[in-house]
Design an enzyme around this catalytic site. Structure first.
Site, PDB file in Angstrom:
ATOM      1  N   LYS A 126      51.802  79.934  36.759  1.00  0.00           N
ATOM      2  CA  LYS A 126      50.373  79.865  36.377  1.00  0.00           C
ATOM      3  C   LYS A 126      49.634  78.890  37.296  1.00  0.00           C
ATOM      4  O   LYS A 126      48.613  78.313  36.928  1.00  0.00           O
ATOM      5  CB  LYS A 126      50.222  79.433  34.916  1.00  0.00           C
ATOM      6  CG  LYS A 126      50.784  80.462  33.915  1.00  0.00           C
ATOM      7  CD  LYS A 126      49.904  81.689  33.824  1.00  0.00           C
ATOM      8  CE  LYS A 126      50.474  82.694  32.809  1.00  0.00           C
ATOM      9  NZ  LYS A 126      49.727  83.971  32.826  1.00  0.00           N
ATOM     10  N   ARG A 127      50.174  78.709  38.480  1.00  0.00           N
ATOM     11  CA  ARG A 127      49.557  77.867  39.518  1.00  0.00           C
ATOM     12  C   ARG A 127      49.297  76.443  39.001  1.00  0.00           C
ATOM     13  O   ARG A 127      48.306  75.807  39.315  1.00  0.00           O
ATOM     14  CB  ARG A 127      48.258  78.496  40.041  1.00  0.00           C
ATOM     15  CG  ARG A 127      48.375  79.945  40.549  1.00  0.00           C
ATOM     16  CD  ARG A 127      49.611  80.203  41.375  1.00  0.00           C
ATOM     17  NE  ARG A 127      49.648  81.542  41.960  1.00  0.00           N
ATOM     18  CZ  ARG A 127      50.658  82.417  41.760  1.00  0.00           C
ATOM     19  NH1 ARG A 127      51.703  82.107  40.980  1.00  0.00           N
ATOM     20  NH2 ARG A 127      50.628  83.594  42.360  1.00  0.00           N
ATOM     21  N   ALA A 144      45.641  74.698  39.653  1.00  0.00           N
ATOM     22  CA  ALA A 144      44.502  75.618  39.468  1.00  0.00           C
ATOM     23  C   ALA A 144      43.530  75.132  38.408  1.00  0.00           C
ATOM     24  O   ALA A 144      42.641  75.886  37.996  1.00  0.00           O
ATOM     25  CB  ALA A 144      45.015  77.003  39.105  1.00  0.00           C
ATOM     26  N   LEU A 147      42.046  73.583  34.771  1.00  0.00           N
ATOM     27  CA  LEU A 147      42.195  73.834  33.332  1.00  0.00           C
ATOM     28  C   LEU A 147      42.868  75.190  33.091  1.00  0.00           C
ATOM     29  O   LEU A 147      42.555  76.161  33.783  1.00  0.00           O
ATOM     30  CB  LEU A 147      40.785  73.856  32.740  1.00  0.00           C
ATOM     31  CG  LEU A 147      40.628  74.210  31.265  1.00  0.00           C
ATOM     32  CD1 LEU A 147      41.116  73.065  30.406  1.00  0.00           C
ATOM     33  CD2 LEU A 147      39.162  74.500  30.955  1.00  0.00           C
ATOM     34  N   GLY A 202      39.862  71.313  37.431  1.00  0.00           N
ATOM     35  CA  GLY A 202      40.570  70.161  36.869  1.00  0.00           C
ATOM     36  C   GLY A 202      41.669  69.643  37.780  1.00  0.00           C
ATOM     37  O   GLY A 202      42.068  68.473  37.661  1.00  0.00           O
ATOM     38  N   GLU A 259      39.915  67.203  39.755  1.00  0.00           N
ATOM     39  CA  GLU A 259      39.637  66.037  38.897  1.00  0.00           C
ATOM     40  C   GLU A 259      40.885  65.162  38.769  1.00  0.00           C
ATOM     41  O   GLU A 259      40.818  63.932  38.841  1.00  0.00           O
ATOM     42  CB  GLU A 259      39.157  66.506  37.519  1.00  0.00           C
ATOM     43  CG  GLU A 259      37.825  67.245  37.594  1.00  0.00           C
ATOM     44  CD  GLU A 259      37.293  67.636  36.231  1.00  0.00           C
ATOM     45  OE1 GLU A 259      36.395  66.929  35.734  1.00  0.00           O
ATOM     46  OE2 GLU A 259      37.770  68.640  35.651  1.00  0.00           O
ATOM     47  N   GLU A 299      33.998  75.690  38.327  1.00  0.00           N
ATOM     48  CA  GLU A 299      33.396  75.589  36.999  1.00  0.00           C
ATOM     49  C   GLU A 299      32.036  76.281  36.949  1.00  0.00           C
ATOM     50  O   GLU A 299      31.699  76.954  35.973  1.00  0.00           O
ATOM     51  CB  GLU A 299      33.221  74.112  36.594  1.00  0.00           C
ATOM     52  CG  GLU A 299      34.488  73.421  36.169  1.00  0.00           C
ATOM     53  CD  GLU A 299      35.278  72.816  37.329  1.00  0.00           C
ATOM     54  OE1 GLU A 299      35.025  73.191  38.496  1.00  0.00           O
ATOM     55  OE2 GLU A 299      36.150  71.986  37.068  1.00  0.00           O
TER      56      GLU A 299
END
Ligand code: 1HE
Length: 257
Positions: free
Chosen positions: A24-25, A61, A63, A108, A111, A131
């Site tokens: 899921k990266r 990747a 969130l 994220g 982030e 986003e």
């Protein structure tokens, strides 16, 4: 979350942390964010520095969009605050963290990377803040930390237009401090972490905790905080021993590259 989605091991004095969900990266679900928070809160005392990297072809990747279900405003607020507390534990934890970046460093993931103290990117790295196109906003501290690296104007552009920065561009604008060849980010990050681990612990603490706070203060308050911090650091027996060793010709000189 599978138990090893966040993998952790000590290699000597270095805490090695891997985002370990490559299928899921390395998208970060809530349980992974909480696991990171817990990990950086409870690092063993022998840890003197940390390296954070991602398994597979990408760093992260962002969130886990699969968990972005029907949250109301209150739940969304708590979710964002959870990310804040986790990344605060990393940034203001016990040891400096060096991020080894490759592939996608997005949303994220950027982030998270921006909460680390040093970023080493390999040639495959790319940065984005999707986003804007997902109809959401940054929620993991990105609006506070990313402009400090690249400025509000560049972050605005990334969010409004979906602009993707390459590894080379990212290095130029300040997203990463080091740029290395494909596949070399972990080794470089580990080498830097070993170097950091040799510093006096109080000096590392001052750099992690005092420096970013001083940068937020007025010049007058900042100079006063600096004086307090430097007086505490220099009074440590380790500082005195290191200065004596230099004066006796027994410590490394600063060398030109
Ligand atoms: C995911 C996620 C994810 C991949 N959440 N599942 N982040 C984004 O908007 C970035 C979304 N991801 C991508 O743009 C791409 O996946 C990548 C550029 C990162 C990688 O591309 P690629 O071609 O290597 O992989 P892929 O085929 O797109 O994805 C592989 C699988 O990972 C696939 O699942 P599968 O079950 O079909 O195999 C994808 O659905 C899954 N996957 N990314 C969930 N992010 C605190 S607020 C922060 C706000 C944000 O971070 S918003 C930005 C979210």
């Amino acid at each position: 979350m599978k138990p090893d989605d966040i993998y952790f091991e000590m290699q000597g004095a270095i805490a090695v942390v891997r985002l370990n969900r490559p299928a899921k990266r390395n998208a970060l679900g809530d349980a992974m964010v909480l696991a990171l928070r817990n990990l950086f809160e409870t690092l063993p005392p022998e840890a003197k520095a940390a390296v954070l990297y991602g398994a597979g072809n990408h760093f992260c990747a962002g969130l886990d969009l699969g968990e972005l279900t029907e949250r109301d405003a209150g739940q969304g607020l708590q979710h964002s605050r959870m990310w804040h507390s986790a990344l605060d534990r990393l940034q203001f934890g016990t040891v400096p963290v060096v991020a080894a970046l490759h592939g996608a460093v997005v949303g994220g993931g950027l982030e998270l990377a921006s909460a680390c103290h040093i970023r080493v990117a390999d040639d495959t790295t790319f940065y984005a803040l999707p986003e804007g196109s997902r109809g959401i906003f940054v929620g993991g501290g990105g609006s506070v930390r990313i402009p400090k690296l690249i400025g509000v104007a560049r972050m605005t552009d990334m969010m409004l237009t979906g602009r993707v920065y390459s590894a080379v561009e990212g290095g130029r604008i300040g997203l990463a401090q080091y740029l290395v060849a494909e596949g070399a980010a972990f080794d470089k990050a580990f080498e830097l972490a070993k170097r950091i681990a040799q510093n006096a612990p109080l000096t590392n603490y001052a750099i992690m905790h005092a420096l970013p706070r001083i940068a937020e203060q007025s010049a007058d308050h900042g100079l006063f905080t600096e004086a307090l911090m430097s007086s505490i650091a220099q009074s440590a027996p380790e500082a005195k021993a290191r200065v004596k060793a230099f004066l006796a010709g027994k410590a490394a000189k600063v060398k030109k590259n």
